[in-house]
Design an enzyme around this catalytic site. Sequence first.
Site, short mmCIF file in Angstrom:
data_model
loop_
_atom_site.label_atom_id
_atom_site.label_comp_id
_atom_site.label_asym_id
_atom_site.label_seq_id
_atom_site.Cartn_x
_atom_site.Cartn_y
_atom_site.Cartn_z
N LYS A 171 0.93 -1.15 0.02
CA LYS A 171 0.01 0.18 -0.01
C LYS A 171 0.92 1.29 0.08
O LYS A 171 0.64 2.26 -0.66
CB LYS A 171 -1.01 -0.22 1.14
CG LYS A 171 -1.87 1.32 1.41
CD LYS A 171 -2.63 1.41 0.32
CE LYS A 171 -3.43 2.76 0.64
NZ LYS A 171 -4.17 3.20 -0.49
N LYS A 246 0.77 11.48 5.88
CA LYS A 246 0.96 10.40 6.75
C LYS A 246 1.44 9.36 5.84
O LYS A 246 2.71 8.74 6.12
CB LYS A 246 -0.38 9.90 7.28
CG LYS A 246 -0.04 8.68 8.24
CD LYS A 246 -1.42 7.92 8.29
CE LYS A 246 -2.14 7.34 6.76
NZ LYS A 246 -3.31 6.48 7.05
#
Length: 296
Positions: A171, A246
């Site tokens: 991811k 993030k």
Amino acid sequence: MTKIAFIGLGNMGGPMAQNLVKAGHDVCGFDLVPEALDQLEQAGGSKAESVTEAAQGASVVISMLPAGKQVESLYLGDDGLFKTMGNRCLVIDCSTIEAEVARKVGQQAKEQGIDFVDAPVSGGTAGAAAGTLTFMVGGSAGTVEQARPYLEIMGQTVFHAGDTGAGQLAKICNNMLLAIVMTGTSEALKLGIDNGLDPAVLSEIMKSSSGGNWVLEKYNPVPGVMPQTPASNGYQGGFMVALMAKDLGLALNTAASSHTATPMASLADNLYKMHAIRSGSHQDFSSIIQLYDSAD
Ligand code: NAD
């Protein structure tokens, strides 16, 4: 029908939980935002007043939380679910978090006989609503198969990336690339706009040419070019700048520990930081195109 606890009903978790309800499952949700709970209830699910209440009697727990610290606290915290959860439960964490945290939660789960997979997603809020997400799953082959029927309701494609944590690694590689592609596409569109091209026409041309990419196909950053995108909705909803920042941090930290050179990601990280300082971090990440606007 399975009793499912769904923790984190935000931009992604909300529609994912609703798709499980539509498929006939008994979904009880918890979120810190009351409106998110009301939406699940209106869609046929039920709402809980705490994570413990949501997980009461559930055989599957799914979480879709902002970051690693919330996931760690949900499962391993002082009042964490692993303190009360029975074994043979299946836990699917779909949040994008550190692979390290996924491994830590996975290890504790294993010690307690709880089945755990990390299953972060790609496909955005439109994919969450349409049930067409891509899942990148880390865990044992057996646990991935246990999770598959639920993942296939919320998504279209399920990849087994490897052991626990591998879903998270896949991811962050993907999102690092997405961050770079979004800034690059914004830059190219801005060059065209500043030189008199119609962004819709330019987008069509590039989409069918060698510059074609997912951003041009599904997530154009110019308002009005595609009706259903966050750009055409004041950059509301979608994937917040804060969350992309993030994910870039996760990618850069991972790159530092594996001594991998990631110069484009470092540049993208700085561009998103500058954008967050100028415009805040709550808009959708495609608003990065505003960074290319002139000051006058
Ligand atoms: P969001 O901020 O819209 O939703 C997160 C939800 O979690 C919020 O409703 C918040 O109230 C809730 N929450 C936070 N702490 C909680 C707690 N302790 N207990 C219960 N609920 C809590 O974020 P999102 O866009 O839905 O993203 C969720 C995750 O999915 C993130 O890890 C993100 O990186 C990832 N993701 C997002 C997208 C996207 O397009 N938005 C795409 C892929 C992956």
